[in-house]
Write a protein that holds these residues in place. Structure first.
Motif, PDB file in Angstrom:
ATOM      1  N   LYS A 132      42.473  58.503  -3.494  1.00 50.73           N
ATOM      2  CA  LYS A 132      42.735  59.587  -2.543  1.00 50.73           C
ATOM      3  C   LYS A 132      41.614  60.628  -2.591  1.00 50.73           C
ATOM      4  N   LEU A 133      41.147  60.944  -3.799  1.00 54.29           N
ATOM      5  CA  LEU A 133      40.062  61.915  -3.949  1.00 54.29           C
ATOM      6  C   LEU A 133      38.776  61.385  -3.321  1.00 54.29           C
ATOM      7  N   VAL A 134      38.448  60.130  -3.579  1.00 53.23           N
ATOM      8  CA  VAL A 134      37.245  59.534  -2.996  1.00 53.23           C
ATOM      9  C   VAL A 134      37.380  59.486  -1.474  1.00 53.23           C
ATOM     10  N   PHE A 135      38.564  59.198  -0.972  1.00 52.12           N
ATOM     11  CA  PHE A 135      38.824  59.207   0.467  1.00 52.12           C
ATOM     12  C   PHE A 135      38.493  60.580   1.057  1.00 52.12           C
ATOM     13  N   LYS A 136      38.977  61.641   0.412  1.00 52.16           N
ATOM     14  CA  LYS A 136      38.719  63.006   0.895  1.00 52.16           C
ATOM     15  C   LYS A 136      37.234  63.359   0.805  1.00 52.16           C
ATOM     16  N   VAL A 137      36.572  62.966  -0.268  1.00 54.75           N
ATOM     17  CA  VAL A 137      35.138  63.238  -0.413  1.00 54.75           C
ATOM     18  C   VAL A 137      34.368  62.560   0.714  1.00 54.75           C
ATOM     19  N   LEU A 138      34.723  61.317   1.027  1.00 56.30           N
ATOM     20  CA  LEU A 138      34.053  60.603   2.111  1.00 56.30           C
ATOM     21  C   LEU A 138      34.424  61.177   3.476  1.00 56.30           C
ATOM     22  N   GLU A 139      35.647  61.669   3.594  1.00 55.45           N
ATOM     23  CA  GLU A 139      36.083  62.263   4.854  1.00 55.45           C
ATOM     24  C   GLU A 139      35.254  63.503   5.181  1.00 55.45           C
ATOM     25  N   TYR A 140      34.984  64.317   4.178  1.00 50.96           N
ATOM     26  CA  TYR A 140      34.212  65.541   4.388  1.00 50.96           C
ATOM     27  C   TYR A 140      32.716  65.330   4.283  1.00 50.96           C
ATOM     28  N   GLY A 141      32.285  64.356   3.489  1.00 51.58           N
ATOM     29  CA  GLY A 141      30.862  64.186   3.218  1.00 51.58           C
ATOM     30  C   GLY A 141      30.151  63.166   4.070  1.00 51.58           C
TER      31      GLY A 141
ATOM     32  N   ILE B 106      28.977  60.531  -4.574  1.00 52.63           N
ATOM     33  CA  ILE B 106      30.434  60.653  -4.689  1.00 52.63           C
ATOM     34  C   ILE B 106      30.790  61.190  -6.070  1.00 52.63           C
ATOM     35  N   ALA B 107      30.108  60.695  -7.106  1.00 46.12           N
ATOM     36  CA  ALA B 107      30.352  61.158  -8.473  1.00 46.12           C
ATOM     37  C   ALA B 107      30.025  62.640  -8.629  1.00 46.12           C
ATOM     38  N   GLU B 108      28.944  63.091  -8.017  1.00 48.54           N
ATOM     39  CA  GLU B 108      28.561  64.505  -8.104  1.00 48.54           C
ATOM     40  C   GLU B 108      29.585  65.413  -7.438  1.00 48.54           C
ATOM     41  N   GLN B 109      30.177  64.962  -6.351  1.00 49.78           N
ATOM     42  CA  GLN B 109      31.125  65.790  -5.622  1.00 49.78           C
ATOM     43  C   GLN B 109      32.547  65.695  -6.161  1.00 49.78           C
ATOM     44  N   SER B 110      32.899  64.565  -6.745  1.00 44.92           N
ATOM     45  CA  SER B 110      34.282  64.377  -7.190  1.00 44.92           C
ATOM     46  C   SER B 110      34.465  64.590  -8.693  1.00 44.92           C
TER      47      SER B 110
ATOM     48  N   THR C 134      35.482  54.679 -12.393  1.00 40.43           N
ATOM     49  CA  THR C 134      36.630  55.096 -11.588  1.00 40.43           C
ATOM     50  C   THR C 134      36.277  55.091 -10.108  1.00 40.43           C
ATOM     51  N   ILE C 135      35.057  55.491  -9.786  1.00 40.36           N
ATOM     52  CA  ILE C 135      34.617  55.486  -8.387  1.00 40.36           C
ATOM     53  C   ILE C 135      34.543  54.056  -7.868  1.00 40.36           C
ATOM     54  N   ARG C 136      34.021  53.139  -8.668  1.00 38.42           N
ATOM     55  CA  ARG C 136      33.967  51.740  -8.248  1.00 38.42           C
ATOM     56  C   ARG C 136      35.371  51.199  -7.999  1.00 38.42           C
ATOM     57  N   TYR C 137      36.314  51.543  -8.873  1.00 35.88           N
ATOM     58  CA  TYR C 137      37.704  51.113  -8.697  1.00 35.88           C
ATOM     59  C   TYR C 137      38.286  51.704  -7.406  1.00 35.88           C
ATOM     60  N   ALA C 138      38.062  52.995  -7.178  1.00 37.48           N
ATOM     61  CA  ALA C 138      38.594  53.664  -5.987  1.00 37.48           C
ATOM     62  C   ALA C 138      37.986  53.070  -4.715  1.00 37.48           C
ATOM     63  N   LEU C 139      36.689  52.803  -4.739  1.00 35.83           N
ATOM     64  CA  LEU C 139      36.047  52.193  -3.579  1.00 35.83           C
ATOM     65  C   LEU C 139      36.616  50.806  -3.305  1.00 35.83           C
ATOM     66  N   GLY C 140      36.892  50.075  -4.359  1.00 29.98           N
ATOM     67  CA  GLY C 140      37.505  48.750  -4.204  1.00 29.98           C
ATOM     68  C   GLY C 140      38.883  48.831  -3.567  1.00 29.98           C
TER      69      GLY C 140
ATOM     70  N   TYR D 264      28.462  54.485   1.423  1.00 25.66           N
ATOM     71  CA  TYR D 264      29.878  54.273   1.676  1.00 25.66           C
ATOM     72  C   TYR D 264      30.394  55.371   2.587  1.00 25.66           C
ATOM     73  N   GLY D 265      31.271  54.993   3.488  1.00 22.24           N
ATOM     74  CA  GLY D 265      31.887  55.938   4.399  1.00 22.24           C
ATOM     75  C   GLY D 265      33.218  55.401   4.872  1.00 22.24           C
ATOM     76  N   LEU D 266      33.942  56.208   5.609  1.00 23.78           N
ATOM     77  CA  LEU D 266      35.226  55.785   6.145  1.00 23.78           C
ATOM     78  C   LEU D 266      35.021  55.130   7.500  1.00 23.78           C
ATOM     79  N   LYS D 267      35.830  54.116   7.756  1.00 23.63           N
ATOM     80  CA  LYS D 267      35.797  53.479   9.062  1.00 23.63           C
ATOM     81  C   LYS D 267      36.365  54.432  10.090  1.00 23.63           C
ATOM     82  N   ASN D 268      35.946  54.257  11.329  1.00 23.02           N
ATOM     83  CA  ASN D 268      36.481  55.056  12.426  1.00 23.02           C
ATOM     84  C   ASN D 268      37.856  54.510  12.785  1.00 23.02           C
ATOM     85  N   ILE D 269      38.885  55.185  12.336  1.00 29.41           N
ATOM     86  CA  ILE D 269      40.247  54.750  12.603  1.00 29.41           C
ATOM     87  C   ILE D 269      40.830  55.704  13.628  1.00 29.41           C
ATOM     88  N   PRO D 270      41.089  55.237  14.864  1.00 28.75           N
ATOM     89  CA  PRO D 270      41.509  56.153  15.922  1.00 28.75           C
ATOM     90  C   PRO D 270      42.834  56.848  15.679  1.00 28.75           C
TER      91      PRO D 270
END
Length: 105
Positions: A13-22, A30-34, A40-46, A68-74
């Protein structure tokens, strides 16, 4: 969509939010911001990739890394009732509804 996010572990969830804003970030960014460790980041990305939230792109500056980024989910914001591309209600913020132009001084 929202149910899938709620079922994820806190690190995902934290990595999701970091990618959402970043936007598009490397694992190091991601490690610097979270402040999460790399493993743990590799696990979260997986986990995000398994839920089909993640997009992975080639990083031209360093071919050993990926972006890494979030897909465009309408329907991402449909369930949260957040107005998308709507005008600000001027009566709420106390600004008259007249439109003003900025002039160069």
């Amino acid at each position: 969509m929202r149910k899938a996010i709620e079922g994820l572990p806190p690190s995902a969830k934290l990595v999701f939010k970091v990618l959402e804003y970043g936007g598009l970030l490397t694992q190091k960014e991601i490690a610097e911001q979270s402040y999460l460790p790399p493993r743990t980041i590799r696990y979260a990305l997986g986990r995000l990739k398994d839920e089909d939230f993640l997009q992975e792109r080639f990083y031209f500056k360093d071919a050993r890394q990926s972006l890494y980024g979030l897909k465009n989910i309408p329907d991402m914001y449909e369930e949260t009732n957040i107005p998308v591309n709507s005008e600000i209600n001027s009566t709420i913020v106390g600004i008259p509804s007249e439109k003003y132009e900025l002039s160069a001084v």
